[in-house]
Design a protein around this motif. Structure first.
Motif, PDB file in Angstrom:
ATOM      1  N   THR A  15       0.932  -1.235  -0.120  1.00 15.58           N
ATOM      2  CA  THR A  15      -0.094   0.007   0.084  1.00 15.58           C
ATOM      3  C   THR A  15       0.791   1.230   0.057  1.00 15.58           C
ATOM      4  O   THR A  15       0.566   2.358   0.389  1.00 15.58           O
ATOM      5  N   ARG A  67      -2.181  -3.763   5.892  1.00 12.33           N
ATOM      6  CA  ARG A  67      -2.912  -2.238   5.649  1.00 12.33           C
ATOM      7  C   ARG A  67      -3.997  -2.495   4.555  1.00 12.33           C
ATOM      8  O   ARG A  67      -3.610  -3.191   3.586  1.00 12.33           O
ATOM      9  N   PRO A  68      -5.002  -1.860   4.565  1.00 12.35           N
ATOM     10  CA  PRO A  68      -5.287  -0.771   5.516  1.00 12.35           C
ATOM     11  C   PRO A  68      -5.597  -1.456   7.034  1.00 12.35           C
ATOM     12  O   PRO A  68      -6.019  -2.788   7.150  1.00 12.35           O
ATOM     13  N   SER A  69      -5.401  -1.072   8.179  1.00 16.97           N
ATOM     14  CA  SER A  69      -5.739  -1.650   9.349  1.00 16.97           C
ATOM     15  C   SER A  69      -7.298  -1.489   9.764  1.00 16.97           C
ATOM     16  O   SER A  69      -7.709  -0.579  10.096  1.00 16.97           O
ATOM     17  N   ILE A  86     -14.227  -0.267   4.798  1.00 16.73           N
ATOM     18  CA  ILE A  86     -13.345   0.696   4.121  1.00 16.73           C
ATOM     19  C   ILE A  86     -14.095   1.771   3.298  1.00 16.73           C
ATOM     20  O   ILE A  86     -13.750   2.855   3.108  1.00 16.73           O
ATOM     21  N   LEU A  97      -8.483   7.035   6.507  1.00 22.79           N
ATOM     22  CA  LEU A  97      -8.110   5.949   5.780  1.00 22.79           C
ATOM     23  C   LEU A  97      -7.014   5.791   5.314  1.00 22.79           C
ATOM     24  O   LEU A  97      -6.266   4.798   5.357  1.00 22.79           O
ATOM     25  N   VAL A 100      -4.463   4.873   7.998  1.00 21.50           N
ATOM     26  CA  VAL A 100      -4.346   3.434   8.471  1.00 21.50           C
ATOM     27  C   VAL A 100      -3.922   2.588   7.029  1.00 21.50           C
ATOM     28  O   VAL A 100      -3.790   1.323   7.509  1.00 21.50           O
ATOM     29  N   SER A 101      -3.687   3.144   6.194  1.00 21.19           N
ATOM     30  CA  SER A 101      -3.280   2.633   4.955  1.00 21.19           C
ATOM     31  C   SER A 101      -1.678   2.663   4.722  1.00 21.19           C
ATOM     32  O   SER A 101      -1.136   1.992   3.749  1.00 21.19           O
ATOM     33  N   SER A 102      -1.211   3.421   5.407  1.00 23.98           N
ATOM     34  CA  SER A 102       0.170   3.886   5.129  1.00 23.98           C
ATOM     35  C   SER A 102       1.010   2.895   5.289  1.00 23.98           C
ATOM     36  O   SER A 102       1.087   1.868   6.229  1.00 23.98           O
ATOM     37  N   HIS A 137      -0.485   7.766  11.960  1.00 28.29           N
ATOM     38  CA  HIS A 137      -0.451   6.509  11.124  1.00 28.29           C
ATOM     39  C   HIS A 137       0.910   5.516  11.678  1.00 28.29           C
ATOM     40  O   HIS A 137       1.108   4.467  11.226  1.00 28.29           O
ATOM     41  N   LEU A 417      -7.067   3.987  -2.337  1.00 26.15           N
ATOM     42  CA  LEU A 417      -7.161   3.427  -1.038  1.00 26.15           C
ATOM     43  C   LEU A 417      -8.582   3.246  -0.812  1.00 26.15           C
ATOM     44  O   LEU A 417      -8.577   2.360   0.312  1.00 26.15           O
TER      45      LEU A 417
END
Ligand code: SUG
Length: 448
Positions: A15, A67-69, A86, A97, A100-102, A137, A417
């Motif tokens: 991601t 990820r995403p978490s 999501i 979003l 938590v996607s980093s 993040h 994302l």
């Protein structure tokens, strides 16, 4: 040689994207919403790992995170199936979003602080994952980081694992990015150098005014206590607050050390002369001769250091005792920095060779060669106790490149994302990766 510095580089996750999440990190905020290339990012990282392995250095891999978490999104009130969670988050809170996607766990210099066995009271290698409390993040990384480190360094006779410090600004901890260890030999006693941005409980210390100081003095002191370090072998220094305001968000953006050498900018530390004198004195007491290589502002400005990431380099010891400096391509592109590097390697000093790597995908988020690696000094016996499946080899390099080709996208833009399929792709890839690296179950989706 009976001891080594092993480097464990973060494998860039599927991601990888540019979300502008790190206020105070100029590259991160200026590349917000640019499209990324996760496949290329992972391959650039693998190239560096393989090249250093081929030069004879000990090199390992740290796995990326799930990820995403979705678990964090659920904790923040989004509900339904994973796909619904999501979609709702994409609609109502795209910035959360994105956070938590980093794929930020790739910068493993921030994964943990590690004290080698030569320094600790119980003669084990100690690990404390960083709470990374300053950025949401990043604050969600440490539980998974802790599980992965335990799966890599499992033998309790040699390795001790602590939980992260309390998740609160008073104990803000950014890990090895603000920690350097000086020594004569990697398995002998050394001096641990902790650099902080601010003191949380003591108003006498200066503070930056523009950008946040992520690491506190109190976090550094807590880690020294947890790891069983003795005061006469520890040095604490404060970053010059003005350089934090100029974009030096971690100490490894303005200095790097290895063995007895500290390569640093003239404006790295508050009360710099005193800091260097204390390092010299304490290293001498354990049998080392401290060498400070200082770069004057007149030759490379702090601004040029932040742009080029000259100090976010790796210093690697060659068998002849001289050092290679591993720099990002950006150093080559900035003329004054490149001519400084040429002068440095020809000066007769300890650094006599430069290696340049293209790490642009990571650099655009403020992560250079040093950010991508976690150093662990190990004796021969300790190295033999590391999970061998995480150590770089010809085979692992081929397998991981094939794994990246199979699972990674070559373009990720902000709107991607919102695609629930990305979570499925990430989980599928990580499930396979835990088998390749023999990590067992370390991810939330594997633990339910
Ligand atoms: O924490 N960037 C990371 C870069 C970390 C660099 N590490 C060291 N200097 N050791 C950070 O600021 C940017 C993510 C984004 O904006 O999408 C980010 O998290």
């Amino acid at each position: 040689m009976t001891a080594f510095e092993a480097n464990f580089d973060g494998l860039v996750g599927p991601t990888h994207n540019y979300a502008g999440l790190s206020y105070g990190n100029v590259a991160s905020t200026s590349n917000e919403k640019a499209a990324s290339n996760p496949k290329l990012a992972a391959k650039q990282g693998l190239q560096k790992m393989k090249a250093l392995h081929d030069l004879g250095f000990k090199q390992g891999v740290l796995a990326p995170h799930e990820r995403p978490s979705v678990a964090h999104l659920r904790g923040l009130g989004f509900s339904g199936t994973d796909a619904e969670v999501i979609r709702q988050a994409a609609k109502q809170a795209p910035a959360i979003l994105a956070a938590v996607s980093s794929a930020s766990c790739m910068w493993t210099a921030n994964a943990a602080t590690i004290s080698p066995s030569g320094d600790t009271a119980d003669k084990r290698v100690h690990f404390t994952p960083a709470n990374l409390n300053n950025k949401f993040h990043r604050s969600i990384e440490h539980p998974t980081t802790g599980r992965i480190l335990k799966a890599m360094f499992a033998d309790e006779r040699h390795f001790a694992h602590h939980p992260a410090l309390p998740a609160q600004m008073h104990f803000g901890d950014e890990g090895a990015a603000n920690h350097t260890r000086f020594c004569a030999e990697y398995d002998a006693a050394g001096v641990e150098f902790f650099v902080f941005g601010q003191a949380a409980f003591d108003s006498r210390y200066p503070k930056p005014t523009r950008f946040p100081a992520r690491q506190t003095l109190e976090a550094c002191q807590a880690i020294a206590r947890l790891h069983g370090l003795s005061d006469d072998k520890v040095v604490y220094a404060q970053q010059d607050p003005d350089i934090i305001d100029a974009g030096v968000f971690h100490n490894d953006v303005i200095s790097v050390g290895n063995r007895n050498v500290l390569f640093h900018h003239q404006r790295s530390f508050h009360r710099q002369a005193e800091v260097l004198a204390e390092l010299e004195r304490k290293l001498a007491a354990v049998g080392g001769r401290f060498v400070a290589v200082e770069v004057p502002e007149a030759e490379v400005t702090v601004e040029e250091a932040v742009k080029s990431y000259l100090f976010n380099s790796q210093l690697l010891s060659k068998p002849d005792g001289k050092l290679i400096i591993v720099v990002p391509e950006e150093c080559h592109k900035i003329e004054r920095v490149w001519s400084f590097l040429n002068k440095l390697t020809e000066s007769g000093g300890p650094i006599d060779e430069v290696k340049v790597f293209d790490l642009k995908q990571s650099m655009q988020n403020g992560g250079g060669p040093a950010c991508l690696r976690l150093r662990v000094a190990l004796s021969q016996t300790e190295l033999a106790a590391v999970n061998p499946a995480v150590l770089m080899s010809e085979n692992l390099f081929t397998t991981l490149n094939g794994w990246v080709d199979k699972h990674y996208r070559d373009r990720l833009a902000a709107e991607d994302l919102a695609d629930p399929q990305l979570l499925i792709e990430c989980r599928t890839a990580l499930d396979e990766l835990t088998q390749i690296l023999k990590l067992g179950s370390v991810y939330p989706f594997q633990l339910v």
